[in-house]
Structures are given as structure tokens and as C-alpha cells.
Enzyme design. Structure first.
Site, PDB file in Angstrom:
ATOM      1  N   GLY A 179       1.773  -1.577  14.722  1.00  0.00           N
ATOM      2  CA  GLY A 179       0.898  -2.659  15.207  1.00  0.00           C
ATOM      3  C   GLY A 179      -0.486  -2.168  15.629  1.00  0.00           C
ATOM      4  O   GLY A 179      -1.031  -2.646  16.616  1.00  0.00           O
ATOM      5  N   ASP A 182      -8.025  -2.161  17.676  1.00  0.00           N
ATOM      6  CA  ASP A 182      -7.336  -1.030  17.058  1.00  0.00           C
ATOM      7  C   ASP A 182      -7.174   0.084  18.087  1.00  0.00           C
ATOM      8  O   ASP A 182      -8.168   0.637  18.566  1.00  0.00           O
ATOM      9  CB  ASP A 182      -8.152  -0.539  15.852  1.00  0.00           C
ATOM     10  N   ARG A 223      -5.264   2.890  17.572  1.00  0.00           N
ATOM     11  CA  ARG A 223      -4.665   4.072  16.952  1.00  0.00           C
ATOM     12  C   ARG A 223      -5.448   5.350  17.262  1.00  0.00           C
ATOM     13  O   ARG A 223      -6.650   5.312  17.485  1.00  0.00           O
ATOM     14  CB  ARG A 223      -4.569   3.881  15.432  1.00  0.00           C
ATOM     15  N   GLN A 233       0.825  -1.213   0.000  1.00  0.00           N
ATOM     16  CA  GLN A 233       0.000   0.000   0.000  1.00  0.00           C
ATOM     17  C   GLN A 233       0.857   1.259   0.000  1.00  0.00           C
ATOM     18  O   GLN A 233       0.542   2.227  -0.694  1.00  0.00           O
ATOM     19  CB  GLN A 233      -0.927   0.011   1.220  1.00  0.00           C
TER      20      GLN A 233
HETATM   21  N1  LIG Z   1      -1.801  -5.648  16.153  1.00  0.00           N
HETATM   22  C1  LIG Z   1      -1.589  -5.955  14.871  1.00  0.00           C
HETATM   23  N2  LIG Z   1      -1.253  -4.968  14.022  1.00  0.00           N
HETATM   24  C2  LIG Z   1      -1.065  -5.290  12.734  1.00  0.00           C
HETATM   25  C3  LIG Z   1      -1.176  -6.603  12.247  1.00  0.00           C
HETATM   26  N3  LIG Z   1      -0.917  -6.597  10.930  1.00  0.00           N
HETATM   27  C4  LIG Z   1      -0.650  -5.314  10.612  1.00  0.00           C
HETATM   28  N4  LIG Z   1      -0.734  -4.522  11.685  1.00  0.00           N
HETATM   29  C5  LIG Z   1      -0.598  -3.060  11.793  1.00  0.00           C
HETATM   30  O1  LIG Z   1      -1.737  -2.503  11.229  1.00  0.00           O
HETATM   31  C6  LIG Z   1      -1.469  -1.165  10.838  1.00  0.00           C
HETATM   32  C7  LIG Z   1      -2.094  -0.959   9.471  1.00  0.00           C
HETATM   33  O2  LIG Z   1      -3.466  -1.095   9.644  1.00  0.00           O
HETATM   34  P1  LIG Z   1      -4.379  -1.895   8.651  1.00  0.00           P
HETATM   35  O3  LIG Z   1      -5.542  -2.430   9.460  1.00  0.00           O
HETATM   36  O4  LIG Z   1      -3.563  -2.876   7.859  1.00  0.00           O
HETATM   37  O5  LIG Z   1      -4.883  -0.858   7.603  1.00  0.00           O
HETATM   38  P2  LIG Z   1      -5.463   0.586   7.825  1.00  0.00           P
HETATM   39  O6  LIG Z   1      -4.306   1.534   7.870  1.00  0.00           O
HETATM   40  O7  LIG Z   1      -6.407   0.631   8.985  1.00  0.00           O
HETATM   41  O8  LIG Z   1      -6.358   0.760   6.547  1.00  0.00           O
HETATM   42  P3  LIG Z   1      -5.878   1.076   5.075  1.00  0.00           P
HETATM   43  O9  LIG Z   1      -5.834   2.570   4.996  1.00  0.00           O
HETATM   44  O10 LIG Z   1      -6.894   0.499   4.184  1.00  0.00           O
HETATM   45  O11 LIG Z   1      -4.526   0.459   4.913  1.00  0.00           O
HETATM   46  C8  LIG Z   1       0.044  -1.012  10.901  1.00  0.00           C
HETATM   47  O12 LIG Z   1       0.363  -0.250  12.067  1.00  0.00           O
HETATM   48  C9  LIG Z   1       0.547  -2.451  11.060  1.00  0.00           C
HETATM   49  O13 LIG Z   1       1.745  -2.533  11.816  1.00  0.00           O
HETATM   50  C10 LIG Z   1      -1.524  -7.622  13.170  1.00  0.00           C
HETATM   51  O14 LIG Z   1      -1.688  -8.778  12.831  1.00  0.00           O
HETATM   52  N5  LIG Z   1      -1.707  -7.247  14.464  1.00  0.00           N
END
Ligand SMILES: Nc1nc2c(ncn2[C@@H]2O[C@H](COP(=O)(O)OP(=O)(O)OP(=O)(O)O)[C@@H](O)[C@H]2O)c(=O)[nH]1
Ligand SMILES: [Zn+2]
Length: 206
Positions: free
Chosen positions: A93, A126, A128, A70
Site C-alpha cells: 500500500g 507515498d 515507501r 507489471q
Molecule cells: N495507499 C495505496 N496504495 C496503493 C493503491 N493502489 C496500489 N497501491 C500500492 O502501490 C504500490 C505500487 O506503487 P505504484 O504507485 O502502483 O507503482 P510504482 O511501484 O511506484 O511505480 P511502477 O514502478 O511504475 O510500478 C504497491 O505497494 C500497492 O500495494 C492505493 O489505492 N492506495
């Protein structure tokens, strides 16, 4: 939370020359980065990506997720348009941090999905916080955004941050592979991501 702009520099990349802007959150000392290319008027919608740090996907070439794909695709699209931004937020994460993400991956190796693994570790799915985006974008003179994302919750969080208008969602569905297929399915089914993932290529956990 207040965020302070510190310095800018050029950042030549495989997709052209960006400008890199460094910010620090005053209360925590946490460092965040924005990349920009081109110029815009204050009322102009700007193509951009709000990207959460994923050391494994962005820097270590992991196939467990779609983050690196992405990021590359977003930078490539910005370079094609000649104008846009990336906010690179240090929320590894989904906010649980790198070491806890490794713990979550270990649980996923044992059969938990990405949401269940976070819950098992005692975290929300999540964690964040997108409130830092508003002052970063305001500093860059951006008030209207064409946001590259598949995550409706991110759009909602941005719209709740005053002053930023998401005028369009630009889909960013890239990087589906056998190692992340189950993970992408889980994001679609349990986190509401707008991804059309087939069920026929499910290799189990990722
Ligand atoms: N806790 C956890 N975090 C993850 C995992 N895989 C990826 N991440 C984290 O997820 C975050 C990205 O979030 P995503 O849910 O992939 O996507 P998004 O940013 O919400 O949505 P998009 O804008 O569509 O990419 C990054 O901080 C990654 O480090 C996982 O299995 N567990
Ligand atoms: Zn990732």
C-alpha cells in the site's frame, strides 16, 4: 538501516527458473525477497524491477491496480532476456500497510482518488523507503540497472541511494482496464507517472 542476507533457494515459475534470495532488516525484522535469473559481470547493466508488495494485485487477481500485470510482465521480460532481477519489497500500500490500503480503497469507493484517500487517512501519498535496495543489489553484485518502471520518483530515489546507477528506464505500461483506468489516470496526473492514459474510458473511481 542494515539488511542481512539469510538464504537462497531455487524458485521455478511460469516464466522459468529463478533463484530466490531472502533478506531481513535488522532493526525491524521486516522480510524482503529478491528473484534473480542468470549471471552478470559487476560492471554490466542488469534488467530489473523494484516491485512494491500489493497482495491484492499480485496474489488476489485484483483489477483495481496494475501491479499484478507489471510483476508478470517483468518476470516474462527477464525470462526472454535470460538475465535479470526483481526486488520484491514488502511495502504494501505504498508503505501504509494492507489494512490501511483497504481503508483507502473504501474511501476510493466513496469518490476519493488514490492520493486524496491517503491524505484523508493522515498519510503522505507515498511512504515507501527505497534505501534498502542498495544493500540488496550490492549483495547480488548489481551496480548498474535497466529499471522497468513508469515512476520517475522511484528512479530519483534509487539514484540518491549511493552506488546504484539507473542507466535506462524501461517502460512497463501494462494492464489498463476499466477498473483501474481512473487509478492510472490519477497516477499520471497527480504522481507524475510516465503513462499515456486516454480520458475517454473513465468509469469514475477505482
Ligand atoms: N495507499 C495505496 N496504495 C496503493 C493503491 N493502489 C496500489 N497501491 C500500492 O502501490 C504500490 C505500487 O506503487 P505504484 O504507485 O502502483 O507503482 P510504482 O511501484 O511506484 O511505480 P511502477 O514502478 O511504475 O510500478 C504497491 O505497494 C500497492 O500495494 C492505493 O489505492 N492506495
Ligand atoms: Zn496493486
Amino acid at each position: 538501516m542494515s539488511i542481512e542476507f539469510v538464504a537462497s533457494s531455487s524458485l521455478p515459475t511460469r516464466w522459468g527458473d529463478f533463484t530466490m534470495h531472502g533478506f531481513v532488516v535488522s532493526e525491524t525484522g521486516k522480510e524482503h525477497v529478491a528473484l534473480t535469473m542468470g549471471h552478470w559481470q559487476e560492471d554490466q547493466p542488469v534488467l530489473g524491477r523494484i516491485h512494491s508488495e500489493c497482495l491484492t494485485g499480485d496474489a488476489l487477481f485484483s483489477q483495481r491496480c496494475d501491479c499484478g500485470y507489471q510483476l508478470e510482465s517483468a518476470m516474462h521480460r527477464i525470462s526472454e532476456v535470460g538475465q535479470g532481477f526483481i526486488l520484491y519489497l514488502r511495502q504494501e500500500g505504498r508503505g501504509i500497510g494492507l489494512i490501511n490500503k483497504i481503508r483507502a480503497y473504501d474511501l476510493q469507493d466513496q469518490g476519493y482518488d488514490t492520493v486524496a484517500a491517503n491524505l484523508k487517512l493522515g498519510f503522505a501519498a507515498d511512504l515507501r523507503d527505497f534505501s534498502i535496495c542498495q544493500p540488496m543489489l550490492a549483495h547480488l553484485g548489481i551496480h548498474k540497472v535497466r529499471l522497468m518502471t513508469n515512476n520517475p520518483q522511484k528512479i530519483k530515489a534509487m539514484q540518491e541511494a549511493s552506488g546504484i546507477e539507473i542507466v535506462e528506464r524501461v517502460p512497463l505500461a501494462v494492464g489498463d482496464n476499466p477498473h483501474n483506468h481512473f487509478y492510472l489516470q490519477t497516477k499520471a496526473k497527480r504522481m507524475g507517472h510516465l503513462l499515456h492514459i486516454d480520458n475517454d474510458n473513465d468509469n469514475g473511481q477505482s
